[in-house]
Scaffold this active site. Sequence first.
Site, PDB file in Angstrom:
ATOM      1  N   GLU A  46      -2.233   1.645  -9.636  1.00 35.64           N
ATOM      2  CA  GLU A  46      -1.581   0.554  -9.452  1.00 35.64           C
ATOM      3  C   GLU A  46      -2.583  -1.106 -10.178  1.00 35.64           C
ATOM      4  OE1 GLU A  46       1.580  -1.241  -6.523  1.00 35.64           O
ATOM      5  OE2 GLU A  46       2.128  -2.223  -8.866  1.00 35.64           O
ATOM      6  N   ARG A 271      -7.034   6.790   4.696  1.00 36.23           N
ATOM      7  CA  ARG A 271      -7.451   5.727   4.222  1.00 36.23           C
ATOM      8  C   ARG A 271      -9.108   5.038   4.441  1.00 36.23           C
ATOM      9  NH1 ARG A 271      -3.550   2.949   1.867  1.00 36.23           N
ATOM     10  NH2 ARG A 271      -4.666   1.207   1.303  1.00 36.23           N
ATOM     11  N   LYS A 281      -5.414  -4.858  -1.190  1.00 37.29           N
ATOM     12  CA  LYS A 281      -4.959  -5.969  -2.142  1.00 37.29           C
ATOM     13  C   LYS A 281      -4.579  -6.955  -2.759  1.00 37.29           C
ATOM     14  CE  LYS A 281      -4.533  -2.083  -5.153  1.00 37.29           C
ATOM     15  NZ  LYS A 281      -3.574  -1.824  -6.050  1.00 37.29           N
TER      16      LYS A 281
HETATM   17  P1  ATP Z   1      -4.122  -1.584  -1.420  1.00 36.53           P
HETATM   18  O1  ATP Z   1      -2.812  -0.919   0.350  1.00 36.53           O
HETATM   19  O2  ATP Z   1      -5.255  -2.208  -1.466  1.00 36.53           O
HETATM   20  O3  ATP Z   1      -3.211  -2.015  -2.393  1.00 36.53           O
HETATM   21  P2  ATP Z   1      -2.977   0.799  -2.349  1.00 36.53           P
HETATM   22  O4  ATP Z   1      -3.209   2.356  -1.767  1.00 36.53           O
HETATM   23  O5  ATP Z   1      -1.514   0.263  -2.866  1.00 36.53           O
HETATM   24  O6  ATP Z   1      -3.228  -0.072  -1.818  1.00 36.53           O
HETATM   25  P3  ATP Z   1      -3.210   2.033  -5.511  1.00 36.53           P
HETATM   26  O7  ATP Z   1      -3.476   0.557  -6.850  1.00 36.53           O
HETATM   27  O8  ATP Z   1      -2.151   2.374  -5.022  1.00 36.53           O
HETATM   28  O9  ATP Z   1      -3.529   0.868  -3.625  1.00 36.53           O
HETATM   29  O10 ATP Z   1      -4.124   3.526  -5.009  1.00 36.53           O
HETATM   30  C1  ATP Z   1      -4.837   4.095  -5.809  1.00 36.53           C
HETATM   31  C2  ATP Z   1      -5.068   5.170  -4.772  1.00 36.53           C
HETATM   32  O11 ATP Z   1      -6.455   4.968  -4.077  1.00 36.53           O
HETATM   33  C3  ATP Z   1      -4.351   5.455  -4.294  1.00 36.53           C
HETATM   34  O12 ATP Z   1      -4.101   7.120  -4.342  1.00 36.53           O
HETATM   35  C4  ATP Z   1      -4.574   5.288  -2.862  1.00 36.53           C
HETATM   36  O13 ATP Z   1      -3.714   6.421  -1.828  1.00 36.53           O
HETATM   37  C5  ATP Z   1      -5.664   5.439  -2.537  1.00 36.53           C
HETATM   38  N1  ATP Z   1      -6.835   4.055  -1.284  1.00 36.53           N
HETATM   39  C6  ATP Z   1      -6.067   2.741  -1.600  1.00 36.53           C
HETATM   40  N2  ATP Z   1      -6.392   2.158  -0.231  1.00 36.53           N
HETATM   41  C7  ATP Z   1      -7.440   3.064   0.139  1.00 36.53           C
HETATM   42  C8  ATP Z   1      -8.380   3.069   0.994  1.00 36.53           C
HETATM   43  N3  ATP Z   1      -8.279   2.827   1.589  1.00 36.53           N
HETATM   44  N4  ATP Z   1      -8.631   5.015   1.582  1.00 36.53           N
HETATM   45  C9  ATP Z   1      -9.091   5.900   0.483  1.00 36.53           C
HETATM   46  N5  ATP Z   1      -7.846   5.431  -0.268  1.00 36.53           N
HETATM   47  C10 ATP Z   1      -7.199   4.851  -0.838  1.00 36.53           C
HETATM   48 MG    MG Z   2       0.146   0.485  -3.631  1.00 39.15          MG
END
Ligand code: ATP
Ligand code: MG
Length: 571
Positions: A46, A271, A281
């Site tokens: 995102e 994760r 983020k």
């Molecule tokens: P955040 O919690 O940091 O905002 P998010 O999951 O909301 O992370 P996205 O932009 O939706 O961020 O993530 C893109 C991809 O990266 C998704 O498939 C998500 O599951 C993966 N991802 C995000 N954080 C991690 C992590 N700590 N370890 C492994 N994969 C991750």
């Molecule tokens: Mg997200």
Amino acid sequence: MSVQPSPSDPSADNNAGSTDFVRTIVNEDNRTGKHAGRVHTRFPPEPNGYLHIGHAKSICLNFGIARDYGGLCNLRFDDTNPSKEDVEYVDSIMEDVRWLGFDWGDRLYYASNYFQQIYEWAVQLIKAGKAYVCDLTADQVRQTRGTLTEPGANSPYRDRSIQENLDLFERMKAGEFPDGSRTLRAKIDMSSPNLNLRDPVMYRILRATHHRTGDQWCIYPTYDFTHGQCDSIERITHSICTLEFENHRPLYDWYIRELGIFAPQQIEFARLNLTYTVMSKRFLLQLVKDGLVSGWDDPRMPTLCGVRRRGYTPEALRDFCALIGVSKVDSTVDIALLEHCLRTDLNRRTNRVMGVLRPLKLIVDNYPEGQVERMEAINNPEDPQAGTRMVPFSRELYIEQDDFREVPPKKYFRMTPGQEVRLRYAYLVRCTHVVNDPATGEPLEVHCTYDPATRGGNTPDGRKVKGTIHWVSASEALPVEVRLYDYLFTKPNPYDVPEGVDFRANMNPNSLERLTRCFVEPSLKGAAPGSRFQFERLGYFCVDPDSTPNRLVFNRTVSLVDTWAKIQKKG
Ligand code: ATP
Ligand code: MG
């Protein structure tokens, strides 16, 4: 766990021989011919922030699987929330994925590209009696949702006629109603044990300018009503995401089934969490907004642009991701393992140089005044191709304050009155006396004599000298700034806080130390931002973009002390 470094070429199979559970599923699907041998993944960020080391794990997994199975991996922006998203983030994400060494070819997609199709699918569900317009406020929806132990209550608008729903949804789209006044909800089951199935919201009214579709839409689909369909449109075979989406899977599957469209298989993995690190983020944005760091690319940040500025290599991050593997169980990885991968890589690739962080003048009293000799120094003992360079030596030098003690502790083999030490690549010198600042008692300058027969640091008579220290020639050295870093948080688990405060209470007040009076050997003149070096005995350093032609600024990437290697040795 093995800590053998793996190959650093992104085209190489870092996971050769590995059978993590995701690859086991892919192998099985290929064996049964589920997708006719096709393997198609995607990385779906995102664009609401910069990528971090956790994303690197997901990128390496998605692009890595595509690579290993001769498949494809798309880059798709999940841009359904215009109020939090921005092109700044889109651009940085593309830069970071490329920097990590991966390529999406011509397969760059945006969920917003599919808004029209997603809208038509919503209409299809309304027509099938599977979705309705609800006039409850967001708060009321929450209140009537029930709990894990109690069922929710049906919305009073749940039984609107299909005709009325079609009309209202059309008017929602046309902008007839204020933000938040109505939603479109799926008609599933308000008593489902899975809260995600209790008539989840599919569309909301939101007047926000989208970074791609502008003001074309004033209704936006929710993430849950978007993600699975995007995967379906792109005919993703293995939709890999993190564990928190496990109980959203029944909802994605419900939409796909009701719409009768191609069904990707969602696979959830744990994760990545790292000690001493916040990796969300939302929280990273907070650090940036509060000015607790200098920006998303502050070298202390776990963002990819932050660690890049700090001096991390993509190879080290990929090796790290290969080493930790993927699993179904949440865990926290010791940051020492990441640093170990970093040192292993930097050790192979960086040239050694000499630099002094906390300078103390050393005067070689019997060395001819005005004379400068060039001493040959080895660039990288790990890499014979790296060759040698000449380092100027003269009568006045700088050494590290720590390398001199007037009153030495036990087993102190460095410079102290009467003791002989080796100046790396130069001569053996013996300290004669020290001149202290009368006001503070601190040493101002140290005096020594050198033995001309020991040029190059050799001892022709075979005498033993236990200490070797680094130095720079005072007249030839470049004055530079060096920034030393510690973890941003003082606790291995930054979220471990007392009631009433948040993770910021655990911030390390000493995470940045700026040393503005450092000296490095002149061979570093003109080093470009991003160049990496090992400063002998001090660690790995990277030239910061804050550098000017007249003054270099270095970030310490990591020190030389490998705590992970020590742990491994003991274990
Ligand atoms: P955040 O919690 O940091 O905002 P998010 O999951 O909301 O992370 P996205 O932009 O939706 O961020 O993530 C893109 C991809 O990266 C998704 O498939 C998500 O599951 C993966 N991802 C995000 N954080 C991690 C992590 N700590 N370890 C492994 N994969 C991750
Ligand atoms: Mg997200």
